[in-house]
Design an enzyme around this catalytic site. Structure first.
Site, short mmCIF file in Angstrom:
data_model
loop_
_atom_site.label_atom_id
_atom_site.label_comp_id
_atom_site.label_asym_id
_atom_site.label_seq_id
_atom_site.Cartn_x
_atom_site.Cartn_y
_atom_site.Cartn_z
CG ASP A 61 4.91 -5.57 -8.97
OD1 ASP A 61 4.41 -4.44 -8.91
OD2 ASP A 61 5.94 -5.88 -8.33
CG ASP B 232 7.21 -1.49 -3.19
OD1 ASP B 232 8.13 -2.17 -3.66
OD2 ASP B 232 6.04 -1.62 -3.53
#
Length: 680
Positions: free
Chosen positions: A183, A238
C-alpha cells in the site's frame, strides 16, 4: 478511502482517488533514513524485473478480506481458514481461484525487539506461518499486506515496511507468503517509484516466488513505469460497494489497456460481488467488465455468508476464461454513446469477446458488428452468450436489448460450423415504459433475426405483474422471420388504478426454432415505471418521487448532504457557509431522474461542493431533458460559493440531474443540489 466521508477506520487514511494530501505527496527527497535497513544493490538494475519472474502470467484470482470485514474482529485465522475450505468445497479452486490474501490489521502495533513483525495474537494466535501452511495444504496460496510507508493505513498505525524492506520481505518468505499487496500510506514523501522498486528488489533477494501487487492508487501513473517493477498495480483509489463507485473505477481503468499484459496487469481494485450494495444484475456487470479488462479477480465478500447467486456469478467459468485468456489483452472501448458501452477483447484463439454494457437506468439496444470488433470477413459467425450459456449464429450483427445496469457478454468467432447453431434473435422494445396508474400506455416490441438462417415459428409474449392488463394490438407470431427482418407487435399496457409509483418488472419472451428444428426460448427483462404527473406550480424536487437514482457513495439524500455511506446520515446542506433547507445531497458519479410528463418548463438550483468535506472535492453539475444536456456548470470546488444553474426543460418527459467528478477522479466529491425547484 481517503475520499469521502471522514472515517475512524482504515478507510479514512488509505482509500485514495485523485491527488494525495500535501503531507503524503510522493516527491523526491532525502531518502537515506527511510531505507536504512535495505542493503544497497550495486546498480538499480541488479535485480530481475518482478514482472519477469514468471508469475501472474494471467491476472491473479483469489480472495481478500478487506471489502467485507475491514479491520473488524471477524477478520481472523478462523475466517481465513474457512475461506480456504470454501475455495475447495465450492469448486472455486477448480475454477482458478488460488490466492487467499490477508489485508491490513493482521499485525501487532509494534515490531519485536529485533525489529521483526509479529502477528496479532488475538486474530492469529498460531502465527502467519501456520495459516500459510493450512492454506498450502489445500493446494492454495497465501497473500499478505503491508504499506510502503512507516505505518500501514489503519488508524491504529501498524508497522509499515519503509526502511525495513529486506527484513520484512525475508520474513514474508520464511512464513511461506506467495503474494504481497504493498500500500501507499505514511510514505514520508519518498519517491513512489523508488519505494516500490526497493521492495521489488527485496522480494527478489528472498529467492521465493512472490506475486507483487503495487497499491499506490494510480497516484503516480504506475501504468507508465511499473511493468518492470510489479506484477499488477492499482490504477484507481478504492472501490466501494455501490454502482456509482464501480462504474467510476471502470471508466478510469478502461483507457489504460495498452499497459496490460502477461505478468503486468492494470488493477481496478477488488470485487464487491456479494457484499449487498448492488443488485445481482449489477454484480454480473461488475464481474463481466473486470474480466473483459483482464483485471485481477479477488473476491471481496465473506464467502461463508454468500448466496447461491453470488457463487453462480463468481463461478462462471466461461466468464473467468475471458479474464484468464493467455493472450493477456485488456478489452478496449469501441463506443460509449449515451451510456451504451461496447468493449471488445481479443482472445488467443482469434475470437473476440464483446461486452454490451448499459450504464443507464432503462433498457437500451446496444449494437456493433463483427468487423468493428476486429473479426475477419466471413459468411456468418458463431456467437456464444457467456451468461446464458447458449450458442447462436449471426450474419455479422452483434446486438442486444440490455437491461438497466446490465451487461450482455458474447464470445464471437468466424467459425465455419456456424450453421450448426440456431439464428440469434434480438428482443427489442420501442416506446417509453412510463405509465400512470389506471391509464393505458402503448409499447411496441420486436423480435429481429440476426442470424444467417431464418427463424421459424416465431412467437412473442409480454408479461407483467399480477393484475396488469397487457393486450396485443397486432399479431404475436410469424411462420418465418428472415435474416434482418423482425416480428413487430404493438401492445397496450395498463397498471391497475391505485398502483403505487415505482418500478415494475415486465418480460418480453420469444420462442422460435432453427431450420434444423432446434427449439429456442429467449427473454429480456425491462422495467416499467408507474409515475404521477408533477403538480402544477413550483415544487421542490426533493418532495417529488424519483424515477431512478445512482450515487457514487451511499444513497441520494433528501434535504441533507451526502454524509456517510448509510441512509439518513447527512448534515444540513451547506455550500460556502450558506445553509439551505431543501435540496438533494449526492456524491459523484451521480444521476437522479424525475418524470415531468411534458408539463414543466424550468429547473433551478444553487449548486456546489458541500462544506462537510473541508477543502476537498471537485464536481460539475449537468441537467438533461429527454437525453439532451440543457445546462451545465464548469468545475466547482469547495472554495467556491453556491453557483446558480437554470435549465429550460419544456416538453420533456424525463429530467435527469447529473454530477460528475470534474475530471480528476472521485475524491470527496460531496455535491449539493440546493434550493432545487421545478416549475410546471
Amino acid at each position: 478511502m481517503r475520499h469521502l466521508p471522514t472515517r475512524t477506520t482504515r478507510t479514512s487514511h488509505r482509500r485514495v482517488i485523485g491527488a494525495l494530501t500535501a503531507g503524503l505527496l510522493c516527491t523526491a527527497g532525502a531518502i537515506a533514513p527511510a531505507v536504512a535497513d535495505s542493503p544497497a544493490p550495486a546498480t538499480a538494475s541488479a535485480a530481475a524485473p518482478q514482472s519477469g519472474n514468471g508469475l501472474a502470467l494471467t491476472p491473479p484470482m483469489g480472495f481478500n478480506n478487506w471489502n467485507s470485514t475491514h479491520c473488524r474482529a471477524e477478520f481472523n485465522e478462523s475466517m481465513v481458514k474457512g475461506i480456504a475450505d470454501i475455495f475447495v468445497e465450492k469448486g472455486l479452486k477448480d475454477a482458478g481461484y488460488q490466492y487467499v490474501n490477508l489485508d491490513d490489521c493482521w499485525a501487532k502495533p509494534q515490531r519485536d525487539a529485533d525489529g521483526k513483525l509479529e502477528a496479532d495474537p488475538v486474530r492469529f494466535p498460531n502465527g502467519i506461518k501456520a495459516v500459510a501452511d493450512y492454506v498450502h495444504s489445500k493446494g492454495l496460496k497465501l497473500g499478505i499486506y503491508t504499506s510502503a510507508g512507516t505505518k500501514t493505513c489503519d488508524s491504529v498505525g501498524l508497522p509499515g515496511a519503509l526502511g525495513h524492506e529486506y527484513s520484512d520481505a525475508q520474513q514474508f518468505a520464511d512464513w511461506g507468503v506467495d503474494y504481497l499487496k504493498y500500500d501507499n500510506c505514511n510514505n514520508q514523501g519518498v519517491d513512489a517509484k523508488l519505494r516500490y522498486t526497493t521492495m521489488r528488489d527485496a522480494l527478489e533477494a528472498t529467492g521465493r516466488p512472490i506475486v507483487y501487487s503495487i497499491c499506490e492508487w494510480g497516484e503516480n501513473k504506475p501504468w507508465e513505469w511499473a511493468a518492470d517493477v510489479g506484477n499488477l498495480w492499482r490504477t484507481t483509489g478504492d472501490i466501494s460497494d455501490s454502482w456509482g463507485s464501480m462504474v467510476s473505477i471502470m471508466k478510469q481503468n478502461l483507457p489504460l489497456a495498452s499497459a496490460a499484459g502477461p505478468g503486468h496487469w492494470n488493477d481496478p481494485d477488488m470485487l464487491e460481488v456479494g457484499n449487498g450494495g448492488m443488485t445481482d444484475t449489477e454484480y454480473r456487470t461488475h464481474f463481466s467488465m473486470w474480466s473483459v479488462m483482464a483485471a485481477p479477480l479477488l473476491i471481496g465478500s465473506d464467502l461463508r455468508k454468500a448466496t447461491p447467486e453470488t457463487f453462480e456469478i463468481l463461478s462462471n467459468r466461461e466468464v473467468i476464461a475471458v479474464d484468464q485468456d493467455p493472450l493477456g489483452k485488456q478489452g478496449t472501448v469501441l463506443s460509449s454513446t449515451d451510456g451504451r458501452w461496447v468493449v471488445a477483447k481479443e482472445m488467443r484463439d482469434g475470437s473476440r469477446v464483446v461486452a454490451l454494457f448499459n450504464e443507464s437506468g432503462s433498457a437500451q439496444r446496444i449494437s456493433t458488428t463483427a468487423k468493428a470488433a476486429g473479426l475477419p470477413q466471413a459468411a456468418a459467425y458463431t456467437m456464444r452468450d457467456l451468461w446464458e450459456h447458449a450458442t447462436y449464429n449471426t450474419a455479422g450483427t452483434i446486438s442486444a436489448t440490455v437491461p438497466a445496469h446490465g451487461t450482455v457478454l458474447l464470445r464471437v468467432a468466424a467459425d465455419r460450423k456456424w450453421a450448426a447453431h440456431p439464428p440469434a434473435v434480438e428482443l427489442g422494445l420501442n416506446g417509453s415504459p412510463l405509465v400512470e396508474a389506471g391509464r393505458t400506455a402503448p409499447l411496441t416490441t420486436t423480435v429481429t433475426d440476426l442470424g444467417r438462417t431464418p427463424a421459424k415459428g416465431v412467437s412473442a409474449t409480454l408479461t407483467g405483474p399480477s393484475g396488469w392488463q397487457i393486450k396485443p394490438l397486432s399479431p404475436t407470431g410469424s411462420a418465418t422471420v428472415p435474416t434482418g427482418k423482425a416480428l413487430t407487435t404493438r401492445w397496450q399496457v395498463t397498471p391497475p388504478a391505485g398502483t403505487a409509483t415505482g418500478t415494475y418488472d415486465l418480460t418480453l419472451s420469444a420462442q422460435y426454432r432453427s431450420p434444423a428444428g432446434t427449439h429456442v426460448r429467449s427473454s429480456v427483462p425491462f422495467q416499467a415505471h408507474v409515475v404521477v404527473a408533477p403538480p402544477a406550480g413550483s415544487s421542490y424536487l426533493s418532495d417529488l418521487p424519483q424515477l431512478s437514482s445512482s450515487n457514487g457513495w451511499g444513497p441520494v439524500e433528501k434535504d441533507t448532504s451526502n454524509g456517510e455511506s448509510s441512509a439518513g446520515d447527512g448534515n444540513p446542506l451547506t455550500i460556502g457557509g450558506t445553509v439551505f433547507a431543501k435540496g438533494l445531497g449526492v456524491h459523484a458519479q451521480s444521476a437522479v431522474e424525475f418524470y415531468t410528463a411534458g408539463a414543466c418548463s424550468a429547473v433551478t438550483a444553487q449548486v456546489g461542493v458541500d462544506d462537510e468535506k473541508g477543502a476537498k472535492g471537485t464536481v460539475a453539475f449537468e441537467i438533461w431533458a429527454d437525453g439532451t444536456k440543457v445546462a451545465s456548470t464548469g468545475v466547482l470546488t469547495n472554495a467556491m460559493a453556491a453557483q446558480p444553474i437554470t435549465a429550460d426543460v419544456s416538453g420533456a418527459q424525463v429530467v435527469r440531474l447529473v454530477v460528475t467528478d470534474g475530471g480528476d477522479g472521485v475524491d470527496s466529491d460531496h455535491a449539493d443540489w440546493a434550493d432545487l425547484r421545478m416549475g410546471c
